[in-house]
Design a protein around this motif. Structure first.
Motif, PDB file in Angstrom:
ATOM      1  N   UNK A  47      65.234 -26.833  -3.343  1.00  0.00           N
ATOM      2  CA  UNK A  47      63.991 -26.547  -3.957  1.00  0.00           C
ATOM      3  C   UNK A  47      63.073 -26.334  -2.780  1.00  0.00           C
ATOM      4  N   UNK A  48      63.024 -27.201  -1.730  1.00  0.00           N
ATOM      5  CA  UNK A  48      62.001 -26.884  -0.737  1.00  0.00           C
ATOM      6  C   UNK A  48      62.189 -25.804   0.141  1.00  0.00           C
ATOM      7  N   UNK A  80      58.842 -30.455   8.101  1.00  0.00           N
ATOM      8  CA  UNK A  80      58.858 -31.918   8.379  1.00  0.00           C
ATOM      9  C   UNK A  80      59.333 -32.559   6.942  1.00  0.00           C
ATOM     10  N   UNK A  81      59.113 -32.236   6.069  1.00  0.00           N
ATOM     11  CA  UNK A  81      59.450 -32.702   4.688  1.00  0.00           C
ATOM     12  C   UNK A  81      61.224 -32.381   4.684  1.00  0.00           C
ATOM     13  N   UNK A 135      67.501 -36.205   6.667  1.00  0.00           N
ATOM     14  CA  UNK A 135      67.865 -37.614   7.168  1.00  0.00           C
ATOM     15  C   UNK A 135      68.091 -38.508   5.920  1.00  0.00           C
ATOM     16  N   UNK A 136      67.727 -38.445   4.688  1.00  0.00           N
ATOM     17  CA  UNK A 136      67.737 -39.278   3.793  1.00  0.00           C
ATOM     18  C   UNK A 136      69.092 -39.015   3.134  1.00  0.00           C
ATOM     19  N   UNK A 164      59.581 -22.907   0.926  1.00  0.00           N
ATOM     20  CA  UNK A 164      59.192 -22.191   2.031  1.00  0.00           C
ATOM     21  C   UNK A 164      59.549 -20.856   2.335  1.00  0.00           C
ATOM     22  N   UNK A 165      60.606 -20.290   1.854  1.00  0.00           N
ATOM     23  CA  UNK A 165      60.908 -18.960   1.700  1.00  0.00           C
ATOM     24  C   UNK A 165      59.724 -18.268   0.895  1.00  0.00           C
ATOM     25  N   UNK A 166      59.193 -18.704  -0.208  1.00  0.00           N
ATOM     26  CA  UNK A 166      58.357 -17.905  -0.992  1.00  0.00           C
ATOM     27  C   UNK A 166      56.802 -17.791  -0.295  1.00  0.00           C
ATOM     28  N   UNK A 167      56.595 -19.010   0.503  1.00  0.00           N
ATOM     29  CA  UNK A 167      55.241 -19.041   0.960  1.00  0.00           C
ATOM     30  C   UNK A 167      55.018 -18.735   2.424  1.00  0.00           C
TER      31      UNK A 167
END
Length: 162
Positions: free
Chosen positions: A118-119, A78-79, A85-86, A123-126
């Motif tokens: 970075x996000x 979602x982030x 979008x931003x 996501x890939x690492x977690x």
């Protein structure tokens, strides 16, 4: 014998009866009566039987995502959508309204793109499926790295605005 075109409708039962009558000279017993349904050609379907349509495929992907994805990964997704979008809004504003303080646009857009990257890395690492790729990185350690790198990114972006 004439060539058969793929766009031609399939032959009706009456045409089949006439072809079999002329070829053998006798009429087969099942072909003597024709109904209205057999006389009208059936429409050719655009998709083959067994092939799923796009809406079914997307619905299956959505159902699998909602069932199998952990809540933490959904929040990250979602982030990511919010950041995308931003970034799109910043770019559209730059095109429509102009880019007078160009370094402000570059700083804001760069921060958006950098935060997106970075996000994605977080996501890939977690993600549970990637545990074999990052055996020594815990989710807490990945989030701490994410926060530190985000602070450094935003420090440079604020300094770039001048």
């Amino acid at each position: 014998m004439a060539k058969k075109n793929a766009r031609d409708p399939p032959p009706s039962a009456a045409a089949t009866t006439q072809a079999s009558t002329t070829a053998t000279g006798t009429v087969p017993p099942a072909a003597t009566t024709t109904t209205a349904a057999a006389a009208t050609p059936k429409p050719v379907l655009a998709k083959a039987a067994g092939v799923a349509s796009w809406d079914q495929v997307l619905q299956n992907i959505y159902e699998y995502y909602m069932k199998e994805t952990p809540q933490r990964t959904k929040l990250i997704d979602v982030f990511l959508a919010f950041i995308a979008v931003v970034g799109a809004l910043q770019f559209a504003y730059c095109i429509l309204a102009g880019n007078y303080p160009f370094n402000a646009f570059l700083s804001g857009f760069g921060a958006t793109v950098g935060q997106f990257v970075l996000t994605i890395s977080l996501r890939i690492q977690t993600t549970e499926a990637n545990k074999s790729e990052f055996p020594s990185v815990t989710p807490e350690r990945a989030f701490a790295d994410y926060v530190v790198c985000s602070l450094i990114l935003h420090f440079f972006c604020v300094n770039f605005i001048n």
